[in-house]
Design a protein around this motif. Sequence first.
Motif, PDB file in Angstrom:
ATOM      1  N   ASP A 196       0.889  -1.358  -0.110  1.00 44.66           N
ATOM      2  CA  ASP A 196       0.083   0.007  -0.055  1.00 44.66           C
ATOM      3  C   ASP A 196       0.919   1.164  -0.034  1.00 44.66           C
ATOM      4  O   ASP A 196       1.952   1.329   0.397  1.00 44.66           O
ATOM      5  CB  ASP A 196      -1.035  -0.008   1.058  1.00 44.66           C
ATOM      6  CG  ASP A 196      -0.498  -0.080   2.508  1.00 44.66           C
ATOM      7  OD1 ASP A 196       0.634  -0.535   2.722  1.00 44.66           O
ATOM      8  OD2 ASP A 196      -0.851   0.681   3.512  1.00 44.66           O
ATOM      9  N   VAL A 197       0.296   2.242  -0.717  1.00 45.96           N
ATOM     10  CA  VAL A 197       0.991   3.482  -0.599  1.00 45.96           C
ATOM     11  C   VAL A 197       0.558   4.753   0.167  1.00 45.96           C
ATOM     12  O   VAL A 197      -0.777   4.814   0.435  1.00 45.96           O
ATOM     13  CB  VAL A 197       0.862   4.144  -1.953  1.00 45.96           C
ATOM     14  CG1 VAL A 197       1.364   5.509  -2.339  1.00 45.96           C
ATOM     15  CG2 VAL A 197       1.218   3.137  -3.270  1.00 45.96           C
ATOM     16  N   CYS A 198       1.554   5.071   1.319  1.00 46.87           N
ATOM     17  CA  CYS A 198       1.051   6.112   2.170  1.00 46.87           C
ATOM     18  C   CYS A 198       1.888   7.276   2.087  1.00 46.87           C
ATOM     19  O   CYS A 198       2.773   7.537   1.349  1.00 46.87           O
ATOM     20  CB  CYS A 198       1.334   5.521   3.644  1.00 46.87           C
ATOM     21  SG  CYS A 198       0.436   3.916   3.746  1.00 46.87           S
ATOM     22  N   GLN A 199       1.424   8.377   2.991  1.00 46.00           N
ATOM     23  CA  GLN A 199       2.259   9.699   2.858  1.00 46.00           C
ATOM     24  C   GLN A 199       3.829   9.537   3.199  1.00 46.00           C
ATOM     25  O   GLN A 199       4.302   8.572   3.837  1.00 46.00           O
ATOM     26  CB  GLN A 199       1.743  10.510   3.879  1.00 46.00           C
ATOM     27  CG  GLN A 199       1.696  10.224   5.417  1.00 46.00           C
ATOM     28  CD  GLN A 199       0.995   8.806   5.749  1.00 46.00           C
ATOM     29  OE1 GLN A 199      -0.154   8.592   5.164  1.00 46.00           O
ATOM     30  NE2 GLN A 199       1.644   8.042   6.546  1.00 46.00           N
ATOM     31  N   GLY A 200       4.485  10.451   2.468  1.00 47.18           N
ATOM     32  CA  GLY A 200       5.779  10.420   2.955  1.00 47.18           C
ATOM     33  C   GLY A 200       6.051  11.623   4.049  1.00 47.18           C
ATOM     34  O   GLY A 200       6.896  11.667   4.743  1.00 47.18           O
ATOM     35  N   ILE A 201       5.322  12.727   3.667  1.00 43.64           N
ATOM     36  CA  ILE A 201       5.285  13.970   4.833  1.00 43.64           C
ATOM     37  C   ILE A 201       3.883  14.047   5.175  1.00 43.64           C
ATOM     38  O   ILE A 201       3.096  13.573   4.324  1.00 43.64           O
ATOM     39  CB  ILE A 201       6.117  14.914   4.236  1.00 43.64           C
ATOM     40  CG1 ILE A 201       5.306  15.536   2.923  1.00 43.64           C
ATOM     41  CG2 ILE A 201       7.487  15.128   4.002  1.00 43.64           C
ATOM     42  CD1 ILE A 201       6.144  16.834   2.453  1.00 43.64           C
ATOM     43  N   ALA A 202       3.627  14.909   6.121  1.00 42.54           N
ATOM     44  CA  ALA A 202       2.066  15.307   6.447  1.00 42.54           C
ATOM     45  C   ALA A 202       2.317  16.735   7.128  1.00 42.54           C
ATOM     46  O   ALA A 202       3.124  17.241   7.583  1.00 42.54           O
ATOM     47  CB  ALA A 202       1.842  14.152   7.386  1.00 42.54           C
ATOM     48  N   LYS A 203       0.923  17.054   7.464  1.00 44.84           N
ATOM     49  CA  LYS A 203       0.896  18.471   7.859  1.00 44.84           C
ATOM     50  C   LYS A 203       0.190  18.153   8.958  1.00 44.84           C
ATOM     51  O   LYS A 203      -0.976  17.343   9.007  1.00 44.84           O
ATOM     52  CB  LYS A 203       0.218  19.486   6.886  1.00 44.84           C
ATOM     53  CG  LYS A 203       1.051  20.107   6.230  1.00 44.84           C
ATOM     54  CD  LYS A 203       0.484  21.211   5.499  1.00 44.84           C
ATOM     55  CE  LYS A 203       1.560  21.924   4.327  1.00 44.84           C
ATOM     56  NZ  LYS A 203       1.017  23.232   3.731  1.00 44.84           N
ATOM     57  N   HIS A 204       0.485  18.711  10.255  1.00 43.50           N
ATOM     58  CA  HIS A 204      -0.443  18.381  11.405  1.00 43.50           C
ATOM     59  C   HIS A 204      -1.624  19.290  11.214  1.00 43.50           C
ATOM     60  O   HIS A 204      -1.870  20.293  10.912  1.00 43.50           O
ATOM     61  CB  HIS A 204       0.330  18.977  12.809  1.00 43.50           C
ATOM     62  CG  HIS A 204      -0.379  18.404  13.803  1.00 43.50           C
ATOM     63  ND1 HIS A 204      -1.415  19.174  14.492  1.00 43.50           N
ATOM     64  CD2 HIS A 204       0.179  17.674  14.812  1.00 43.50           C
ATOM     65  CE1 HIS A 204      -1.632  18.443  15.714  1.00 43.50           C
ATOM     66  NE2 HIS A 204      -0.700  17.775  15.854  1.00 43.50           N
ATOM     67  N   PRO A 205      -2.672  18.533  11.568  1.00 46.90           N
ATOM     68  CA  PRO A 205      -4.256  18.920  11.336  1.00 46.90           C
ATOM     69  C   PRO A 205      -4.478  20.275  12.184  1.00 46.90           C
ATOM     70  O   PRO A 205      -5.382  21.000  11.598  1.00 46.90           O
ATOM     71  CB  PRO A 205      -5.128  17.784  11.605  1.00 46.90           C
ATOM     72  CG  PRO A 205      -4.312  17.177  12.576  1.00 46.90           C
ATOM     73  CD  PRO A 205      -3.082  16.934  11.924  1.00 46.90           C
ATOM     74  N   ARG A 206      -3.831  20.532  13.385  1.00 51.53           N
ATOM     75  CA  ARG A 206      -4.258  21.590  14.366  1.00 51.53           C
ATOM     76  C   ARG A 206      -3.564  22.402  13.903  1.00 51.53           C
ATOM     77  O   ARG A 206      -3.539  23.843  13.842  1.00 51.53           O
ATOM     78  CB  ARG A 206      -4.317  21.058  15.293  1.00 51.53           C
ATOM     79  CG  ARG A 206      -5.550  20.228  15.888  1.00 51.53           C
ATOM     80  CD  ARG A 206      -5.630  20.112  17.284  1.00 51.53           C
ATOM     81  NE  ARG A 206      -6.087  21.316  18.110  1.00 51.53           N
ATOM     82  CZ  ARG A 206      -6.052  21.444  19.265  1.00 51.53           C
ATOM     83  NH1 ARG A 206      -6.044  20.122  20.220  1.00 51.53           N
ATOM     84  NH2 ARG A 206      -6.577  22.474  20.011  1.00 51.53           N
ATOM     85  N   THR A 207      -1.816  22.443  13.914  1.00 51.47           N
ATOM     86  CA  THR A 207      -0.955  23.673  13.601  1.00 51.47           C
ATOM     87  C   THR A 207      -0.465  23.758  12.344  1.00 51.47           C
ATOM     88  O   THR A 207       0.049  24.851  12.207  1.00 51.47           O
ATOM     89  CB  THR A 207       0.364  23.023  14.436  1.00 51.47           C
ATOM     90  OG1 THR A 207       1.018  22.092  13.858  1.00 51.47           O
ATOM     91  CG2 THR A 207      -0.132  22.562  15.863  1.00 51.47           C
ATOM     92  N   GLY A 208      -0.909  22.854  11.464  1.00 51.23           N
ATOM     93  CA  GLY A 208      -0.612  23.149   9.862  1.00 51.23           C
ATOM     94  C   GLY A 208       0.814  22.995   9.691  1.00 51.23           C
ATOM     95  O   GLY A 208       1.530  23.374   8.700  1.00 51.23           O
ATOM     96  N   GLU A 209       1.823  22.277  10.548  1.00 49.02           N
ATOM     97  CA  GLU A 209       3.179  22.634  10.480  1.00 49.02           C
ATOM     98  C   GLU A 209       3.593  21.012   9.716  1.00 49.02           C
ATOM     99  O   GLU A 209       2.869  20.178   9.820  1.00 49.02           O
ATOM    100  CB  GLU A 209       4.008  22.252  11.914  1.00 49.02           C
ATOM    101  CG  GLU A 209       3.743  23.526  12.649  1.00 49.02           C
ATOM    102  CD  GLU A 209       4.205  23.421  14.068  1.00 49.02           C
ATOM    103  OE1 GLU A 209       5.263  24.075  14.599  1.00 49.02           O
ATOM    104  OE2 GLU A 209       3.364  22.653  14.820  1.00 49.02           O
ATOM    105  N   ALA A 210       4.599  21.199   8.938  1.00 44.80           N
ATOM    106  CA  ALA A 210       5.205  20.040   8.049  1.00 44.80           C
ATOM    107  C   ALA A 210       5.742  19.107   9.275  1.00 44.80           C
ATOM    108  O   ALA A 210       6.834  19.536   9.781  1.00 44.80           O
ATOM    109  CB  ALA A 210       5.875  20.416   6.862  1.00 44.80           C
TER     110      ALA A 210
END
Length: 345
Positions: free
Chosen positions: A229-243
């Motif tokens: 399965d293919v998943c994220q490499g990076i993400a953004k925090h849903p509350r702070t918006g930080e990478a």
Amino acid sequence: MDHSDSLKPSGPSAAKRKGLALSQRDLVKASFVDEQALPLVLEPAVDGLSLAAWAASNRQHLEQELLRYGAILFRRFNVNTVADFEQFIKSFTGELLEYSYRSTPRTQVSGRIYTSTEYPAHQTIPLHNEMSYTRRWPMKIAFFSMEVAEAGGETPIADSRKVFERIDSSIRDRFGRRKVRYVRNYGDALDLTWQNVFQTESRAAVEQFCREAGIDFEWKSDDRLSTSDVCQGIAKHPRTGEAVWFNQAHLFHVSSLAAEIRDSLLKSSGGEPPRNAFYGDGTSIDEGDLEQIRTAYEKEAVVFAWQKGDVLLLDNMLTAHGRKPFRGMRKIVVGMGEQFGGGLV
């Protein structure tokens, strides 16, 4: 974010014992371990303070501090049993999550409280964010120290925002665009069985889980299973918006194994090791890039010694965790809450 009414000190160099604001000032003190930037350490200033009750009454403050620091260590509170620990997590996160689609061996202790990963004591568990090899993960994870090892056994942590910043922008761009494909082969003694991973003996239940989660699967001879399965490499925090750096390519990739073990495993498995990682399109990830990622984690690692009764609460997206080798008996139990995700980010 306004911290004027929070559980601050403003940084590791602040006074070692800052009181809570307003009516909570006399109940809990905040500090840091050895001037390190995390975790924030909270200790009771009065005897017999219930961590679960205090946390429930101060949830907004704790949420703010967890978003700011990513890790809070509760020390010398009256937490003595698994039930005490479970009550605290529920007071803060609500109902706990099951450990499904497993990656490592664990034992269920009580309810949805589990042992920490049951790898041999001499092994290091590299820093990682829990279940970042999936598209659904717990936003919060907590650890309870019930028995401290004679030597070693620390749980290092690292700020995932700083790990992200340390990694070369070209690598971040590749992982962001191409994502990570995790390939797992179950069915022999080299890793977890599919029955353990999916917590079922039913092939139909496995197939339903995979379809709902968007995981490709293939049954092979001798009751073996392969998933991809293919998943994220990076993400953004849903509350702070930080990478944040948010994947486990550095753990799943065969380069994480010692050379002699890796060669032997590839030979014995016919080129299909129990787990491996690629870019989302199936192409290989450069091993030099993976080494830089591992180095970034090492540079950001913060290590502190466990004390019996410690409770460590992490924002699972903001803070990675691992385990140092140890000697003697060690017992850490874990609970997870607040599921997030379901699609690529």
